[in-house]
Design an enzyme around this catalytic site. Structure first.
Site, PDB file in Angstrom:
ATOM      1  N   LYS A  35       0.966  -1.026  -0.184  1.00 30.51           N
ATOM      2  CA  LYS A  35      -0.080  -0.048  -0.167  1.00 30.51           C
ATOM      3  C   LYS A  35       1.050   1.382   0.000  1.00 30.51           C
ATOM      4  O   LYS A  35       1.723   1.522   0.723  1.00 30.51           O
ATOM      5  CB  LYS A  35      -0.679   0.189   1.273  1.00 30.51           C
ATOM      6  CG  LYS A  35      -1.908   1.139   1.342  1.00 30.51           C
ATOM      7  CD  LYS A  35      -2.771   1.248   2.274  1.00 30.51           C
ATOM      8  CE  LYS A  35      -2.304   1.489   3.747  1.00 30.51           C
ATOM      9  NZ  LYS A  35      -2.259   2.939   3.735  1.00 30.51           N
ATOM     10  N   ASP A  62      -3.370   4.151  -1.947  1.00 30.84           N
ATOM     11  CA  ASP A  62      -4.492   4.819  -0.881  1.00 30.84           C
ATOM     12  C   ASP A  62      -4.151   6.232  -0.809  1.00 30.84           C
ATOM     13  O   ASP A  62      -3.531   6.658   0.186  1.00 30.84           O
ATOM     14  CB  ASP A  62      -4.059   3.985   0.462  1.00 30.84           C
ATOM     15  CG  ASP A  62      -4.873   4.532   1.531  1.00 30.84           C
ATOM     16  OD1 ASP A  62      -5.960   5.095   1.328  1.00 30.84           O
ATOM     17  OD2 ASP A  62      -4.148   4.365   2.785  1.00 30.84           O
ATOM     18  N   LEU A  63      -4.835   6.802  -1.856  1.00 36.53           N
ATOM     19  CA  LEU A  63      -4.871   8.535  -1.737  1.00 36.53           C
ATOM     20  C   LEU A  63      -6.063   8.824  -1.460  1.00 36.53           C
ATOM     21  O   LEU A  63      -6.233  10.080  -1.478  1.00 36.53           O
ATOM     22  CB  LEU A  63      -4.291   8.728  -2.888  1.00 36.53           C
ATOM     23  CG  LEU A  63      -2.713   8.514  -3.557  1.00 36.53           C
ATOM     24  CD1 LEU A  63      -2.315   9.170  -4.573  1.00 36.53           C
ATOM     25  CD2 LEU A  63      -2.104   9.125  -2.284  1.00 36.53           C
ATOM     26  N   LYS A  64      -7.119   8.193  -1.218  1.00 37.32           N
ATOM     27  CA  LYS A  64      -8.402   8.348  -0.732  1.00 37.32           C
ATOM     28  C   LYS A  64      -8.977   9.874  -1.452  1.00 37.32           C
ATOM     29  O   LYS A  64      -9.215  10.683  -0.785  1.00 37.32           O
ATOM     30  CB  LYS A  64      -8.577   8.777   0.588  1.00 37.32           C
ATOM     31  CG  LYS A  64      -7.831   7.713   1.778  1.00 37.32           C
ATOM     32  CD  LYS A  64      -8.120   7.675   3.082  1.00 37.32           C
ATOM     33  CE  LYS A  64      -7.657   6.789   3.886  1.00 37.32           C
ATOM     34  NZ  LYS A  64      -6.314   6.435   3.869  1.00 37.32           N
ATOM     35  N   HIS A  66     -10.953  12.623  -3.172  1.00 38.52           N
ATOM     36  CA  HIS A  66     -12.177  13.365  -2.743  1.00 38.52           C
ATOM     37  C   HIS A  66     -12.202  14.701  -3.502  1.00 38.52           C
ATOM     38  O   HIS A  66     -11.625  15.638  -2.809  1.00 38.52           O
ATOM     39  CB  HIS A  66     -12.339  13.499  -1.223  1.00 38.52           C
ATOM     40  CG  HIS A  66     -13.557  13.777  -0.647  1.00 38.52           C
ATOM     41  ND1 HIS A  66     -13.865  13.789   0.798  1.00 38.52           N
ATOM     42  CD2 HIS A  66     -14.570  14.325  -0.980  1.00 38.52           C
ATOM     43  CE1 HIS A  66     -15.198  14.206   1.058  1.00 38.52           C
ATOM     44  NE2 HIS A  66     -15.607  14.593  -0.159  1.00 38.52           N
ATOM     45  N   ILE A  68     -14.384  17.020  -6.885  1.00 39.37           N
ATOM     46  CA  ILE A  68     -15.402  17.009  -8.067  1.00 39.37           C
ATOM     47  C   ILE A  68     -15.526  15.732  -8.736  1.00 39.37           C
ATOM     48  O   ILE A  68     -14.585  15.187  -9.075  1.00 39.37           O
ATOM     49  CB  ILE A  68     -15.720  18.263  -8.654  1.00 39.37           C
ATOM     50  CG1 ILE A  68     -14.315  18.479  -9.547  1.00 39.37           C
ATOM     51  CG2 ILE A  68     -16.141  19.274  -7.732  1.00 39.37           C
ATOM     52  CD1 ILE A  68     -14.500  19.768 -10.421  1.00 39.37           C
ATOM     53  N   PRO A  69     -16.735  15.248  -9.194  1.00 40.15           N
ATOM     54  CA  PRO A  69     -16.506  13.993 -10.202  1.00 40.15           C
ATOM     55  C   PRO A  69     -15.664  14.003 -11.482  1.00 40.15           C
ATOM     56  O   PRO A  69     -14.814  12.840 -11.357  1.00 40.15           O
ATOM     57  CB  PRO A  69     -18.051  13.833 -10.410  1.00 40.15           C
ATOM     58  CG  PRO A  69     -18.916  14.584  -9.497  1.00 40.15           C
ATOM     59  CD  PRO A  69     -18.028  15.699  -8.845  1.00 40.15           C
ATOM     60  N   ASN A  70     -15.569  15.134 -11.934  1.00 49.44           N
ATOM     61  CA  ASN A  70     -14.716  15.103 -13.223  1.00 49.44           C
ATOM     62  C   ASN A  70     -13.131  14.907 -12.898  1.00 49.44           C
ATOM     63  O   ASN A  70     -12.586  14.239 -13.293  1.00 49.44           O
ATOM     64  CB  ASN A  70     -14.841  16.490 -13.902  1.00 49.44           C
ATOM     65  CG  ASN A  70     -14.004  16.556 -15.113  1.00 49.44           C
ATOM     66  OD1 ASN A  70     -14.274  15.602 -16.035  1.00 49.44           O
ATOM     67  ND2 ASN A  70     -13.263  17.412 -15.314  1.00 49.44           N
ATOM     68  N   THR A 126     -11.432   5.915  10.596  1.00 52.48           N
ATOM     69  CA  THR A 126     -11.853   5.249  11.657  1.00 52.48           C
ATOM     70  C   THR A 126     -11.650   6.007  12.904  1.00 52.48           C
ATOM     71  O   THR A 126     -11.617   6.007  14.399  1.00 52.48           O
ATOM     72  CB  THR A 126     -10.946   3.843  11.952  1.00 52.48           C
ATOM     73  OG1 THR A 126      -9.963   3.942  11.201  1.00 52.48           O
ATOM     74  CG2 THR A 126     -11.907   2.713  11.116  1.00 52.48           C
ATOM     75  N   ARG A 188      -3.995  -5.928  14.907  1.00 52.47           N
ATOM     76  CA  ARG A 188      -2.906  -5.776  15.994  1.00 52.47           C
ATOM     77  C   ARG A 188      -3.145  -7.567  16.661  1.00 52.47           C
ATOM     78  O   ARG A 188      -4.157  -7.814  16.804  1.00 52.47           O
ATOM     79  CB  ARG A 188      -3.259  -4.847  17.092  1.00 52.47           C
ATOM     80  CG  ARG A 188      -3.070  -3.420  16.741  1.00 52.47           C
ATOM     81  CD  ARG A 188      -1.514  -3.346  16.272  1.00 52.47           C
ATOM     82  NE  ARG A 188      -1.316  -1.964  16.073  1.00 52.47           N
ATOM     83  CZ  ARG A 188      -1.358  -1.335  14.508  1.00 52.47           C
ATOM     84  NH1 ARG A 188      -1.735  -2.059  13.478  1.00 52.47           N
ATOM     85  NH2 ARG A 188      -1.205  -0.077  14.326  1.00 52.47           N
ATOM     86  N   ARG A 218       2.427  -0.641  11.008  1.00 59.71           N
ATOM     87  CA  ARG A 218       3.484  -0.592  12.158  1.00 59.71           C
ATOM     88  C   ARG A 218       3.727  -1.839  12.534  1.00 59.71           C
ATOM     89  O   ARG A 218       4.918  -2.133  13.154  1.00 59.71           O
ATOM     90  CB  ARG A 218       3.149   0.342  13.158  1.00 59.71           C
ATOM     91  CG  ARG A 218       3.193   1.802  12.772  1.00 59.71           C
ATOM     92  CD  ARG A 218       2.323   3.028  13.285  1.00 59.71           C
ATOM     93  NE  ARG A 218       1.077   2.625  13.196  1.00 59.71           N
ATOM     94  CZ  ARG A 218       0.045   3.685  13.360  1.00 59.71           C
ATOM     95  NH1 ARG A 218       0.528   4.711  14.337  1.00 59.71           N
ATOM     96  NH2 ARG A 218      -1.326   3.347  13.336  1.00 59.71           N
TER      97      ARG A 218
HETATM   98  O1  C5P Z   1       0.256   0.994  10.943  1.00 61.81           O
HETATM   99  P1  C5P Z   1      -1.019   0.560  10.805  1.00 61.81           P
HETATM  100  O2  C5P Z   1      -1.001  -0.954  10.836  1.00 61.81           O
HETATM  101  O3  C5P Z   1      -2.050   0.887  11.887  1.00 61.81           O
HETATM  102  O4  C5P Z   1      -1.335   0.885   9.445  1.00 61.81           O
HETATM  103  C1  C5P Z   1      -2.519   0.966   9.253  1.00 61.81           C
HETATM  104  C2  C5P Z   1      -2.790   1.734   7.789  1.00 61.81           C
HETATM  105  O5  C5P Z   1      -3.921   1.673   7.137  1.00 61.81           O
HETATM  106  C3  C5P Z   1      -2.189   2.933   7.740  1.00 61.81           C
HETATM  107  O6  C5P Z   1      -1.426   3.289   6.214  1.00 61.81           O
HETATM  108  C4  C5P Z   1      -3.423   3.848   7.559  1.00 61.81           C
HETATM  109  O7  C5P Z   1      -3.313   5.211   6.928  1.00 61.81           O
HETATM  110  C5  C5P Z   1      -4.328   2.950   6.858  1.00 61.81           C
HETATM  111  N1  C5P Z   1      -5.773   3.025   7.261  1.00 61.81           N
HETATM  112  C6  C5P Z   1      -6.232   2.977   8.657  1.00 61.81           C
HETATM  113  N2  C5P Z   1      -7.734   3.262   8.876  1.00 61.81           N
HETATM  114  C7  C5P Z   1      -8.509   3.431   7.910  1.00 61.81           C
HETATM  115  C8  C5P Z   1      -7.986   3.676   6.647  1.00 61.81           C
HETATM  116  C9  C5P Z   1      -6.789   3.616   6.079  1.00 61.81           C
HETATM  117  O8  C5P Z   1      -5.364   2.652   9.412  1.00 61.81           O
HETATM  118  N3  C5P Z   1      -9.731   3.592   8.163  1.00 61.81           N
END
Ligand code: C5P
Length: 248
Positions: A35, A62-64, A66, A68-70, A126, A188, A218
């Site tokens: 990612k 993972d650039l999320k 967000h 305008i649609p175009n 989250t 975790r 991590r």
């Molecule tokens: O280090 P860790 O295991 O917490 O990393 C989780 C990864 O998932 C990070 O890159 C974080 O940006 C991403 N992420 C997240 N929660 C989300 C969306 C993405 O932790 N809701």
């Protein structure tokens, strides 16, 4: 082991191409996808994505998006041309944004004979709880916002969502298609720090709950031996998959 490897995505949350490529080389046998998020993309750019793909890796961008649609549809076209396997948008960007992006990606993939990436939606970050939602004028509880946005993503033709492990169950109840992907961070496995993740599950629990992919950062990046940490998580996924298969 291959099925477990395919489900494990490592978040390359590092600050340079050099560190990212060292991790990629060390982990590529154990991990199915890498990612690339805002930090690494801002530091190392699309060339980072190209290099990992050129070395045979699969990338979740993972650039999320967000906007305008175009603009998001156009960014989706470029993500397709980069060759990523998955990229994501914010579902709160709206139905038109999601529909136009899904259509633009499918269209360019056909026209330029490219693989079509999976387009998935972030429902609710989250890190947002009830209070932070109220601060931006949303008075619903997080669970109903997640459910509504996951349904909207599915209706707009997206391939899945990013979801906290604790949301998997009610997303599966809301969107019945088993093809709808659930990509789950917040993993975790017991004894390490939870960092800033508020609600975590172990890899085995997330697989049992129905996650298709697990994103781990991590616990692998900060381990004394990242390869060993990735192998242990992969073994945990494999055991959980075996149990699931025995039951079905
Ligand atoms: O280090 P860790 O295991 O917490 O990393 C989780 C990864 O998932 C990070 O890159 C974080 O940006 C991403 N992420 C997240 N929660 C989300 C969306 C993405 O932790 N809701």
């Amino acid at each position: 082991m291959d099925a477990a490897r395919d489900k494990l995505i490592v978040a390359l949350d590092v600050d340079s191409a050099h560190r990212a490529l060292d991790l990629f080389d060390a982990l590529r046998e154990t991990v199915g996808m890498f990612k690339i998020g805002s930090q690494l993309f801002t530091a190392a750019g699309p060339e980072m994505v190209r290099q990992i793909i050129a070395r045979g890796g699969r990338v979740f961008l993972d650039l999320k998006f967000h906007d305008i649609p175009n603009t998001v549809a156009a960014a989706g076209i470029e993500a397709t041309r980069l060759g990523v396997s998955i990229f994501n948008v914010h579902a709160s960007g709206g139905a038109e944004m999601m529909t136009r992006t899904a259509e633009a990606v499918a269209e360019i993939a056909t026209r330029e004979a490219l693989a079509r990436p999976k387009v998935i939606a972030v429902t609710l970050l989250t890190s947002l709880d009830q209070t932070s939602l109220e601060q931006i004028g949303i008075n619903d509880e997080p669970r109903s916002v997640v459910t509504r946005l996951a349904r909207s993503a599915a209706d707009c033709g997206l391939d899945g969502v990013v979801a906290s492990p604790h949301e998997i169950d009610f997303i599966r109840q809301t969107v019945s298609s088993p093809e709808f992907l659930i990509v789950t961070p917040g993993i975790r496995s017991g004894n390490e720090a939870t960092d800033d993740q508020r609600r975590t599950l172990t890899a085995a629990e997330a697989i049992r709950a129905g996650a298709d992919y697990l994103v781990v950062g991590r616990p692998i990046l900060n381990a004394d031996d990242p390869v060993d940490a990735a192998k242990r998580i992969s073994a945990e996924i494999e055991d959980a998959l075996l149990l699931l298969n025995q039951r079905s």
